[in-house]
Scaffold this active site. Structure first.
Site, mmCIF file in Angstrom:
data_model
loop_
_atom_site.group_PDB
_atom_site.id
_atom_site.type_symbol
_atom_site.label_atom_id
_atom_site.label_comp_id
_atom_site.label_asym_id
_atom_site.label_seq_id
_atom_site.Cartn_x
_atom_site.Cartn_y
_atom_site.Cartn_z
ATOM 1 C CG HIS A 1 -1.816 4.497 2.925
ATOM 2 N ND1 HIS A 1 -3.168 4.380 3.126
ATOM 3 C CD2 HIS A 1 -1.352 5.293 3.927
ATOM 4 C CE1 HIS A 1 -3.514 5.072 4.197
ATOM 5 N NE2 HIS A 1 -2.424 5.641 4.706
ATOM 6 C CD GLU A 2 1.979 6.306 5.003
ATOM 7 O OE1 GLU A 2 1.710 7.525 5.060
ATOM 8 O OE2 GLU A 2 1.442 5.481 5.765
ATOM 9 C CD GLU B 1 -4.716 7.766 7.298
ATOM 10 O OE1 GLU B 1 -4.216 6.837 6.630
ATOM 11 O OE2 GLU B 1 -4.038 8.692 7.779
ATOM 12 C CG HIS C 1 -1.450 10.102 3.560
ATOM 13 N ND1 HIS C 1 -2.761 10.426 3.834
ATOM 14 C CD2 HIS C 1 -1.182 8.973 4.277
ATOM 15 C CE1 HIS C 1 -3.269 9.529 4.674
ATOM 16 N NE2 HIS C 1 -2.331 8.639 4.951
ATOM 17 C CG ASP D 1 -6.523 2.557 3.087
ATOM 18 O OD1 ASP D 1 -5.296 2.492 3.279
ATOM 19 O OD2 ASP D 1 -7.364 2.252 3.949
#
Length: 651
Positions: A499-500, A559, A503, A563
């Site tokens: 997930h990070e 987000e 980003h 995800d």
């Protein structure tokens, strides 16, 4: 919109109608995994929510509070001078024996500095001094990396915020917003009376403050606007910036703050600057002055006395829906651990985070990055030119796992005087931190700084540094454990890691290069396709009914991109393990999002949070992965079914 999102996800708050009857994974993954928990879970009285992250936070809170207590009994047990200052602040914050008069005198002296301003010209002359001393002003300066050249710092010009969390609270049909504003004004009035104002004077002051707050509502940014992070970067030449006000000497303001004459400043809210003269002028001065007094009292009330904390706490409880305030001891612990967050985080990491776990998690991150590279190489809508630059960015990502190797130098300057009041100590500490931030203007950008302390249950990607941070606190059950299967770990911390990484390529992160500089490294055609996919993600969540409100797809899009990209990457990694089990992967994913909150807190999150409601994250993201349908034999007609053409793949 499929039937699951219309009919199944209908609650989430403590007192809302969330159907927790036994259900099948095919119909509602979140409830199949968490229904029994949802039915029996209790929100702690001093919290606004319960869930996987909150449970972990409570365990960390319990352990560290005990250690703070033990350290406070014996300074010799404290292992570092920086941690000792945190313990001293904890002791000062616990103390409720100092007389009310002594505690309010310092606050009154600072309020007198605001009252001494006789005109807008007076405010203008003192603007920089007041800003450096952390008085709340309509306009302020802070220093951060230049988003287009992160090797150096630049001055940012920021507007103030509102009494309430978001401008949507002020809409005519928002009944909760009306009640919350009434509570804010009531609490502010009573606090002013405690400071010696007559009832009439207190009410008049608060009403003037409310007039200015109301004038700000149509001008300041909404949470949806703030979610587009790159739009805070609006460079103005010094001359253009200075010309934005005929009442304030804006050039002198910024020069006095950073002790330099900049070629440019970055305006965070251009609309605010365009309306500056109608907001800040001689006719409005009395309202601005009253607003400064009210904001300063409300922002500092908890530091004054226990009575002030309890009165201000009424607004805090009205906003969050929690039943009671944290105890004085908890308040003292959280204040000290926030103020000295990196110090406490390093202590926590050194004691609770093992090298074996760090090595294992680092290996998972490196594996995820390798899978991301492969997925980018196999991508069927990116050109080779954009793929190459994206892979370069992946290769440059910096990993921060556990806690920093050293504590930042600023913490050596933060000293606590146990003979002084809590208010005096906190004012001194905050002014040191503000001075240090402004001094950054003449320093190179520090890429080694951590955005999160080791004891925080969270993780993040920093676009300006192109780094990912995984504090020690999140690297444990239910997100990660050496005792869990690999599929469980990938469904938990693995998906969080990816997930990070994702980003770096969400709607905000995609605009920054491998060094954290904001510039366009995409081909025009590729970026147009990316925007098209981003809009599909917005549409997938837009208007989903939850907790009596609706999800704002644009607010939560970054987000959601992270995800679904993270899940796809994590499950590819899980497939490489000999014990791969897709059911374990999705069950663990859903377990990590178990969540129950008060109605008030849910409303706050729907208006302000860039994350979708947690049950949505568990279910909707799983619907986008083909592996979910294979794992649980989901067919058309099942609650979790989503037509293949509607499943979103970006990364």
């Amino acid at each position: 919109m499929n039937q699951l999102r219309i009919n199944k996800i209908i609650g989430g708050a403590g007192d809302l109608a969330l159907d927790t009857k036994p259900t099948d994974y095919k119909d509602n993954l979140y409830l199949a995994v968490n229904g029994a928990w949802q039915d029996s879970a209790k929100i702690p009285a001093d919290k606004s929510s319960a869930g996987a992250s909150v449970d972990l936070e409570l365990e960390i809170e319990k352990n560290l509070m005990q250690e703070f207590h033990d350290f406070a009994e014996n300074d010799e047990k404290v292992g570092s001078s920086e941690l000792l200052q945190a313990i001293k602040l904890y002791r000062v914050a616990k103390n409720t024996e100092t007389s009310q008069m002594v505690q309010t005198n310092s606050l009154l002296k600072d309020i007198d500095r605001i009252k001494a301003l006789k005109s807008l010209a007076d405010l203008d002359k003192n603007l920089a001094t007041l800003d450096k001393d952390n008085f709340v002003l309509p306009i302020s300066i802070f220093v951060e990396a230049d988003m287009k050249n992160t090797a150096k710092h630049v001055a940012y010009v920021a507007a103030t915020d509102l009494f309430l969390p978001d401008k949507s609270y002020y809409e005519s049909d928002n009944e909760f917003g009306k009640k919350l504003l009434d509570k804010y004004l009531d609490v502010a009035t009573r606090l002013l009376q405690k400071l010696g104002y007559s009832e009439q004077n207190a009410q008049a002051t608060v009403q003037k403050a409310a007039n200015f707050d109301k004038a700000l509502v149509p001008i300041v940014k909404s949470s949806e606007e703030w979610a587009e992070y790159t739009k805070i970067y609006n460079p103005y030449s010094l001359a253009d910036y200075a010309a934005k006000s005929q009442y304030l000497n804006l050039q002198t303001f910024v020069e006095n703050e950073i002790d330099a004459t900049p070629e440019k400043v970055i305006v965070v809210e251009p609309r605010f600057m365009d309306h500056l003269d109608e907001l800040i002028n001689d006719d409005n001065f009395a309202d601005i002055q009253a607003w400064m007094i009210v904001r300063y009292v409300m922002d500092n009330a908890e530091m004054v006395s226990e009575e002030f904390r309890q009165i201000f706490g009424e607004f805090r409880l009205a906003r969050s829906g929690a039943k009671e305030l944290p105890s004085r001891v908890k308040f003292a612990y959280h204040l000290a651990s926030r103020t000295f967050d990196e110090v406490v985080g390093v202590y926590y990491g050194q004691k609770y985070f093992g090298e074996k776990a760090k090595a294992d998690v680092t290996k998972m991150i490196e594996q995820m990055i390798a899978i991301y590279k492969q997925r980018l190489s196999d991508n069927n809508w990116l050109s080779e030119a954009t793929k190459e630059k994206a892979i370069v960015k992946l290769n440059k990502i910096v990993l921060k796992v556990g806690y920093p190797d050293k504590i930042e130098d600023i913490y050596r300057q933060l000293t606590v005087d146990e003979s002084a009041t809590l208010y005096d100590n906190m004012i001194k500490l905050k002014r040191i931190l503000t001075k240090d931030n402004l001094a950054d203007y003449k320093r190179p950008f520090n890429r080694t700084k951590w955005l999160m302390p080791g004891h925080m249950v969270n993780a993040c990607y920093d676009s300006s540094c192109n780094d990912i941070t995984f504090p020690a606190a999140i690297l444990q059950v239910p997100f990660y454990s050496l005792k869990q299967t690999t599929s469980e770990n990938y469904g938990g911390i693995g998906a969080t890691i990816a997930h990070e990484i994702s980003h770096a390529f969400d709607n905000n992160g995609a605009q920054f290069d491998e060094y954290g500089n904001m510039h366009d490294w995409w081909t025009k055609e590729d970026y147009a396709k990316f925007k098209e996919l981003t809009q599909k993600m917005i549409d997938q969540f837009q208007g989903i009914v939850y907790a009596g409100g609706k999800v704002n797809g644009k607010l939560v899009v970054s987000e959601n991109i992270a995800d679904v990209g993270g899940m796809r990457c994590a499950i590819e990694a899980a497939k490489l393990e000999p014990d791969y089990d897709p059911k374990q992967f999705f069950i663990q994913w859903a377990k990590s999002w178990r969540y129950k909150a008060t109605q008030e807190y849910n409303q706050d999150l729907l208006a302000t949070d860039v994350h979708a409601p947690q049950p949505m994250r568990a279910n909707v993201m799983s619907q986008d992965l083909d592996e979910f349908y294979e794992a649980f034999d989901v067919k058309p007609g099942d609650g979790m079914w989503l037509d293949p053409k509607d499943r979103i793949t970006i990364w």
